[in-house]
Design an enzyme around this catalytic site. Structure first.
Site, mmCIF file in Angstrom:
data_model
loop_
_atom_site.group_PDB
_atom_site.id
_atom_site.type_symbol
_atom_site.label_atom_id
_atom_site.label_comp_id
_atom_site.label_asym_id
_atom_site.label_seq_id
_atom_site.Cartn_x
_atom_site.Cartn_y
_atom_site.Cartn_z
ATOM 1 N N LYS A 1 0.836 -1.198 0.000
ATOM 2 C CA LYS A 1 0.000 0.000 0.000
ATOM 3 C C LYS A 1 0.874 1.252 0.000
ATOM 4 O O LYS A 1 1.872 1.338 0.734
ATOM 5 C CB LYS A 1 -0.911 0.008 1.235
ATOM 6 N N LYS B 1 -13.814 -7.908 -7.533
ATOM 7 C CA LYS B 1 -14.178 -8.056 -6.126
ATOM 8 C C LYS B 1 -15.681 -8.259 -6.032
ATOM 9 O O LYS B 1 -16.455 -7.530 -6.653
ATOM 10 C CB LYS B 1 -13.778 -6.821 -5.315
#
Length: 338
Positions: free
Chosen positions: A151, A247
């Site tokens: 991240k 997703k």
């Protein structure tokens, strides 16, 4: 089916450590659990309301409440597509319906779709946003994982990536800025990221502000996450992204996710299968999407302080204990498609 009953609730699952991205920090996973019972057979599903998409726990619960009569009256997954928009509410109900249908028939969800599932899978292990030193420490702890997801935000990009790469020289690496970059940043770091052996860059630019990618030829392939929800988004992604991230909370369940997967492969997109931070019940349906995917990011349960019974076992980036006990049908049925 007769005597169908839908129940649903909000659950809070603690994380074993804070999960940091460019938008903020999570210390727990707020999920919606759905159960549909029919004559002592129960199917279940789980989803994660996501503020980035305008969702709250309350709004998702309200959406499920609105379709309760139709679901208890016999709505099937295809009909559900017309009743609810893509999102967390539809995802939880859709997955519960598939689980119920499989158990009712004594089969498995993979059988119902005609898909195969593997007994073990490689998943990314996420390195949360932090100082280069702390991210390097996390990378060293997980250096045996074959795939890491890092991240990032706009700060210390190359320092953070170098720190992770030094400690995990053999791992494939996905970078995820969560929409926090712009084209100037992307052009500035792309060549060096390629030199560091980065395999994929996930949604560097804000969704809706990514037209600059159309004429851009990156050295590190770019994957659409927030820019890709359902199969209807694919035309706008062509020429901008090389990969898409599927997703279930974006597609609104397995029904649309399978459709998106098939169309994306047919149009030449590479596949990533991703997740929100949640329990193994959220991950289990996504296993059906993993065949043909180059990148799998289903480490949500790895972040849980405690997972559901019969949940995944994730060690060194390998998912094990993939079975139909938690979701998807009987072990006997699962074995038939292994």
């Amino acid at each position: 089916m007769i005597n169908k009953r839908l129940t649903f609730c909000h659950e809070n699952w603690s994380l074993r450590e804070p999960f940091r991205i460019s938008r903020g920090v999570k210390t727990c996973a707020d999920v919606i659990h759905v159960a549909i019972n029919c004559d002592q057979v129960t199917g279940q599903g789980e989803s994660v309301p996501y503020a980035r998409y305008g969702e709250t726990t309350e709004s998702v619960l309200d959406q499920i409440e609105e379709v309760l009569p139709e679901v208890e009256g016999g709505t099937n997954p295809e009909e559900l597509l017309e009743l609810l928009p893509a999102g967390a509410a539809r995802n939880a109900v859709d997955c519960a319906l598939w689980d119920l249908m499989a158990r009712w028939q004594g089969r498995s969800v993979p059988e119902l779709f005609g898909l195969e599932v593997q007994r073990e899978l490689e998943t990314a292990i996420t390195i949360g946003l932090d100082t280069p030193e702390k991210m390097a420490k996390k990378a060293r702890m997980n250096r045996r994982a074959p795939l890491l997801k890092v991240k990032l935000d706009q700060e210390n990009i190359l320092d953070r990536v170098r720190a992770v790469r030094i400690q995990a020289p053999e791992s494939r690496i996905i970078l995820d800025p969560n929409e926090s970059w712009n084209m100037d940043i992307l052009r500035l770091v792309d060549e060096e990221l390629a030199g560091l052996g980065i395999d994929l860059l996930e949604q560097p630019l804000p969704a809706g502000q990514d037209d600059g990618l159309r004429e851009y030829r990156p050295k590190v392939p770019v994957c659409a996450d927030e820019s890709c929800h359902t199969s209807q988004d694919l035309p706008a992604l062509t020429g901008k992204y090389q990969y898409i991230n599927i997703k279930l909370d974006k597609t609104g369940g397995l029904t649309e996710a399978v459709r998106l997967r098939e169309l994306a492969l047919g149009q030449g997109f590479g596949l990533m299968v991703g997740c929100m931070v949640a329990t193994s019940l959220s991950m289990a349906p996504a296993i059906l999407l993993c065949s043909g995917a180059d990148f799998i990011d289903l480490d949500g349960p790895w972040w849980m302080a405690k997972d559901r019974e019969d949940g995944f076992n994730i060690q060194n980036g390998i998912i094990r204990n993939i079975s139909g006990n938690l979701w998807g049908g009987t072990e006997k049925a699962e074995a038939a498609v292994s």
